[in-house]
Design a protein around this motif. Sequence first.
Motif, PDB file in Angstrom:
ATOM      1  N   GLU A  61      -9.023  81.136  64.397  1.00 22.81           N
ATOM      2  CA  GLU A  61      -7.776  80.652  63.820  1.00 22.81           C
ATOM      3  C   GLU A  61      -7.966  80.318  62.339  1.00 22.81           C
ATOM      4  OE1 GLU A  61      -3.762  79.423  63.499  1.00 22.81           O
ATOM      5  OE2 GLU A  61      -4.870  80.771  64.825  1.00 22.81           O
ATOM      6  N   ALA A  62      -9.138  79.761  62.008  1.00 27.36           N
ATOM      7  CA  ALA A  62      -9.429  79.450  60.607  1.00 27.36           C
ATOM      8  C   ALA A  62      -9.468  80.718  59.766  1.00 27.36           C
ATOM      9  CB  ALA A  62     -10.758  78.700  60.507  1.00 27.36           C
ATOM     10  N   GLU A  63     -10.013  81.784  60.320  1.00 29.53           N
ATOM     11  CA  GLU A  63     -10.042  83.060  59.599  1.00 29.53           C
ATOM     12  C   GLU A  63      -8.628  83.564  59.339  1.00 29.53           C
ATOM     13  OE1 GLU A  63     -12.475  85.762  61.797  1.00 29.53           O
ATOM     14  OE2 GLU A  63     -14.321  85.123  60.790  1.00 29.53           O
ATOM     15  N   ARG A  64      -7.750  83.413  60.335  1.00 29.11           N
ATOM     16  CA  ARG A  64      -6.363  83.860  60.163  1.00 29.11           C
ATOM     17  C   ARG A  64      -5.692  83.106  59.017  1.00 29.11           C
ATOM     18  NH1 ARG A  64      -1.528  82.371  60.844  1.00 29.11           N
ATOM     19  NH2 ARG A  64      -2.124  80.344  61.709  1.00 29.11           N
ATOM     20  N   VAL A  65      -5.938  81.787  58.954  1.00 27.52           N
ATOM     21  CA  VAL A  65      -5.346  80.969  57.900  1.00 27.52           C
ATOM     22  C   VAL A  65      -5.921  81.343  56.537  1.00 27.52           C
ATOM     23  CG1 VAL A  65      -5.130  78.613  57.014  1.00 27.52           C
ATOM     24  CG2 VAL A  65      -4.834  79.068  59.464  1.00 27.52           C
ATOM     25  N   CYS A  66      -7.242  81.477  56.484  1.00 29.85           N
ATOM     26  CA  CYS A  66      -7.905  81.753  55.207  1.00 29.85           C
ATOM     27  C   CYS A  66      -7.599  83.156  54.682  1.00 29.85           C
ATOM     28  CB  CYS A  66      -9.417  81.566  55.361  1.00 29.85           C
ATOM     29  SG  CYS A  66      -9.925  79.852  55.561  1.00 29.85           S
ATOM     30  N   ALA A  67      -7.298  84.082  55.574  1.00 30.50           N
ATOM     31  CA  ALA A  67      -6.985  85.443  55.156  1.00 30.50           C
ATOM     32  C   ALA A  67      -5.731  85.496  54.300  1.00 30.50           C
ATOM     33  CB  ALA A  67      -6.828  86.343  56.374  1.00 30.50           C
ATOM     34  N   GLU A  68      -4.886  84.482  54.398  1.00 27.60           N
ATOM     35  CA  GLU A  68      -3.680  84.414  53.584  1.00 27.60           C
ATOM     36  C   GLU A  68      -3.967  83.874  52.177  1.00 27.60           C
ATOM     37  OE1 GLU A  68      -0.776  82.181  55.696  1.00 27.60           O
ATOM     38  OE2 GLU A  68      -0.786  83.494  57.459  1.00 27.60           O
ATOM     39  N   ILE A  69      -5.189  83.368  51.989  1.00 27.98           N
ATOM     40  CA  ILE A  69      -5.577  82.779  50.703  1.00 27.98           C
ATOM     41  C   ILE A  69      -6.476  83.711  49.900  1.00 27.98           C
ATOM     42  CG2 ILE A  69      -6.820  80.845  49.632  1.00 27.98           C
ATOM     43  CD1 ILE A  69      -5.958  79.168  52.078  1.00 27.98           C
ATOM     44  N   GLY A  70      -7.407  84.343  50.559  1.00 26.20           N
ATOM     45  CA  GLY A  70      -8.341  85.225  49.870  1.00 26.20           C
ATOM     46  C   GLY A  70      -8.955  86.220  50.826  1.00 26.20           C
ATOM     47  N   ARG A  71      -9.857  87.043  50.308  1.00 26.50           N
ATOM     48  CA  ARG A  71     -10.497  88.078  51.126  1.00 26.50           C
ATOM     49  C   ARG A  71     -11.580  87.476  51.994  1.00 26.50           C
ATOM     50  NH1 ARG A  71     -14.839  92.101  50.400  1.00 26.50           N
ATOM     51  NH2 ARG A  71     -15.454  91.027  48.472  1.00 26.50           N
ATOM     52  N   LEU A  72     -11.515  87.746  53.308  1.00 23.98           N
ATOM     53  CA  LEU A  72     -12.549  87.266  54.217  1.00 23.98           C
ATOM     54  C   LEU A  72     -13.812  88.102  54.055  1.00 23.98           C
ATOM     55  CD1 LEU A  72     -10.572  86.668  57.544  1.00 23.98           C
ATOM     56  CD2 LEU A  72     -11.354  84.946  55.906  1.00 23.98           C
ATOM     57  N   LEU A  73     -14.971  87.421  54.095  1.00 19.63           N
ATOM     58  CA  LEU A  73     -16.262  88.094  54.066  1.00 19.63           C
ATOM     59  C   LEU A  73     -16.858  88.071  55.465  1.00 19.63           C
ATOM     60  CD1 LEU A  73     -17.682  86.552  50.774  1.00 19.63           C
ATOM     61  CD2 LEU A  73     -16.459  88.713  51.059  1.00 19.63           C
ATOM     62  N   PRO A  74     -17.783  88.984  55.790  1.00 18.81           N
ATOM     63  CA  PRO A  74     -18.396  88.986  57.117  1.00 18.81           C
ATOM     64  C   PRO A  74     -19.042  87.637  57.417  1.00 18.81           C
ATOM     65  CG  PRO A  74     -18.927  91.000  55.975  1.00 18.81           C
ATOM     66  CD  PRO A  74     -18.256  90.107  54.969  1.00 18.81           C
ATOM     67  N   PRO A  75     -18.774  87.048  58.589  1.00 17.72           N
ATOM     68  CA  PRO A  75     -19.320  85.724  58.916  1.00 17.72           C
ATOM     69  C   PRO A  75     -20.815  85.770  59.194  1.00 17.72           C
ATOM     70  CG  PRO A  75     -18.198  86.642  60.808  1.00 17.72           C
ATOM     71  CD  PRO A  75     -17.935  87.589  59.671  1.00 17.72           C
ATOM     72  N   LYS A  76     -21.504  84.655  58.909  1.00 19.17           N
ATOM     73  CA  LYS A  76     -22.926  84.554  59.211  1.00 19.17           C
ATOM     74  C   LYS A  76     -23.152  84.202  60.673  1.00 19.17           C
ATOM     75  CE  LYS A  76     -24.348  83.203  54.548  1.00 19.17           C
ATOM     76  NZ  LYS A  76     -24.966  82.161  53.710  1.00 19.17           N
ATOM     77  N   ASP A  77     -22.214  83.478  61.268  1.00 22.72           N
ATOM     78  CA  ASP A  77     -22.294  83.124  62.681  1.00 22.72           C
ATOM     79  C   ASP A  77     -20.886  82.809  63.168  1.00 22.72           C
ATOM     80  OD1 ASP A  77     -21.666  80.387  62.039  1.00 22.72           O
ATOM     81  OD2 ASP A  77     -23.772  80.090  61.498  1.00 22.72           O
ATOM     82  N   GLY A  78     -20.773  82.383  64.417  1.00 27.21           N
ATOM     83  CA  GLY A  78     -19.468  82.150  65.007  1.00 27.21           C
ATOM     84  C   GLY A  78     -18.775  80.872  64.598  1.00 27.21           C
ATOM     85  N   LYS A  79     -19.420  80.051  63.766  1.00 25.28           N
ATOM     86  CA  LYS A  79     -18.799  78.790  63.356  1.00 25.28           C
ATOM     87  C   LYS A  79     -18.472  78.740  61.869  1.00 25.28           C
ATOM     88  CE  LYS A  79     -20.026  74.864  64.989  1.00 25.28           C
ATOM     89  NZ  LYS A  79     -20.800  73.631  65.280  1.00 25.28           N
ATOM     90  N   ARG A  80     -18.965  79.717  61.116  1.00 21.87           N
ATOM     91  CA  ARG A  80     -18.735  79.710  59.668  1.00 21.87           C
ATOM     92  C   ARG A  80     -17.689  80.739  59.263  1.00 21.87           C
ATOM     93  NH1 ARG A  80     -23.855  77.867  60.163  1.00 21.87           N
ATOM     94  NH2 ARG A  80     -24.526  76.231  58.721  1.00 21.87           N
ATOM     95  N   VAL A  81     -16.844  80.341  58.358  1.00 17.23           N
ATOM     96  CA  VAL A  81     -15.827  81.227  57.804  1.00 17.23           C
ATOM     97  C   VAL A  81     -16.073  81.337  56.305  1.00 17.23           C
ATOM     98  CG1 VAL A  81     -13.361  81.539  57.363  1.00 17.23           C
ATOM     99  CG2 VAL A  81     -14.135  80.647  59.567  1.00 17.23           C
ATOM    100  N   LEU A  82     -16.101  82.565  55.798  1.00 17.98           N
ATOM    101  CA  LEU A  82     -16.343  82.802  54.384  1.00 17.98           C
ATOM    102  C   LEU A  82     -15.111  83.477  53.793  1.00 17.98           C
ATOM    103  CD1 LEU A  82     -19.224  82.537  55.694  1.00 17.98           C
ATOM    104  CD2 LEU A  82     -20.032  84.107  53.945  1.00 17.98           C
ATOM    105  N   VAL A  83     -14.544  82.842  52.779  1.00 19.09           N
ATOM    106  CA  VAL A  83     -13.347  83.398  52.159  1.00 19.09           C
ATOM    107  C   VAL A  83     -13.516  83.427  50.644  1.00 19.09           C
ATOM    108  CG1 VAL A  83     -12.203  81.139  52.221  1.00 19.09           C
ATOM    109  CG2 VAL A  83     -10.833  83.216  51.926  1.00 19.09           C
ATOM    110  N   GLU A  84     -13.290  84.578  50.058  1.00 15.10           N
ATOM    111  CA  GLU A  84     -13.406  84.731  48.612  1.00 15.10           C
ATOM    112  C   GLU A  84     -12.197  84.089  47.934  1.00 15.10           C
ATOM    113  OE1 GLU A  84     -15.323  88.440  46.556  1.00 15.10           O
ATOM    114  OE2 GLU A  84     -13.169  88.746  46.711  1.00 15.10           O
ATOM    115  N   VAL A  85     -12.449  83.334  46.851  1.00 13.24           N
ATOM    116  CA  VAL A  85     -11.372  82.639  46.145  1.00 13.24           C
ATOM    117  C   VAL A  85     -11.394  83.034  44.671  1.00 13.24           C
ATOM    118  CG1 VAL A  85     -11.094  80.684  47.712  1.00 13.24           C
ATOM    119  CG2 VAL A  85     -12.891  80.604  45.996  1.00 13.24           C
ATOM    120  N   GLU A  86     -10.258  83.425  44.177  1.00 12.87           N
ATOM    121  CA  GLU A  86     -10.162  83.961  42.819  1.00 12.87           C
ATOM    122  C   GLU A  86     -10.433  82.908  41.761  1.00 12.87           C
ATOM    123  OE1 GLU A  86      -6.881  86.298  39.989  1.00 12.87           O
ATOM    124  OE2 GLU A  86      -6.447  85.870  42.101  1.00 12.87           O
TER     125      GLU A  86
END
Length: 323
Positions: free
Chosen positions: A241-266
């Motif tokens: 769900e966090a990935e879905r939210v963050c995808a509206e803000i920036g580009r998602l990067l491949p996660p390191k594990d199932g608990k971390r979300v990585l989102v690129e921010v301009e």
Amino acid sequence: MAAIEVAGLERSFGEVLAVRGIDLRVAEGEIYGFLGPNGAGKTTTVRMLTTLLLPSGGRASVAGHDVVAEARRVRASIGVALQEAALDPLMTGRELIRLQATLQGLPPAAGRRRADALLERVDLAGAADRRVGGYSGGMKRRLDLAAALVHEPSVLFLDEPTTGLDPVSRKTIWEEVRALNEDGTTVFLTTQYLEEADQLADNVGIIDSGRIVAEGTPESLKDEIGDPHVELLISEGEAAEAERVCAEIGRLLPPKDGKRVLVEVENGAADIPRVVRALDEAGIAVESLELVRPTLDDVFVDKTGHHLEKEESEDGGEEPVPA
């Protein structure tokens, strides 16, 4: 003259093409970092450049000599410390280095002087008369490095020299590599460790599935990636769900594990409140948050679609090499 020049170099094992037509150039006096996961083709490339393995195609020269037509001259110009040090456990460190000096054609007196100087250089003078079988992993790596330097090579190949070492031993090897380079030695360093390449290399080549997918200085490669990213540690079960939210803000990067979300921010740090606010409004708990500037891992992800250090293994295995 370049220290190493490679054009269209290939190596196959049966139907498996392990190195797929790579090109690279290493200037004299440079530290070149060769990055890639296990099985990418790093060790196979080094074995071809050090005349231990014949290429299936393409060409390569080291220290101005062709690795096939002038293999003997190449061997006289290089030092090689491979991933698995071939050290006789029953010999002492001093005996081993003196033997190496003899094999390199040094007169006995000169060989003794060279051995003593090298043992001092790699901080093994105090353990020089102990059997190698009693050395720690870091001591063995330093001894192998000393053996590779007996004939004062112009080009030094180090194949994953710090794999499996503790941080202190790794730092010691780094310091010695820097010192050798400052003395004029060209170093070709293969590694799985991003920090190692970032700390030591003037230029980096990234190899994946037998192909070089990126090349340049560490800083130029990181600059190509551009924007920093926010790394979020999310409560169990809420990452999707966090990935879905963050995808509206920036580009998602491949996660390191199932608990971390990585989102690129301009806009870097200026975008953090926006990320936090969006997750809070969605009722998602954030355990920690960090703004991460582009790294070589980001470069690797961008070029290959996966992380490098995540895929490290303990055995350091690579392509099969026929007997």
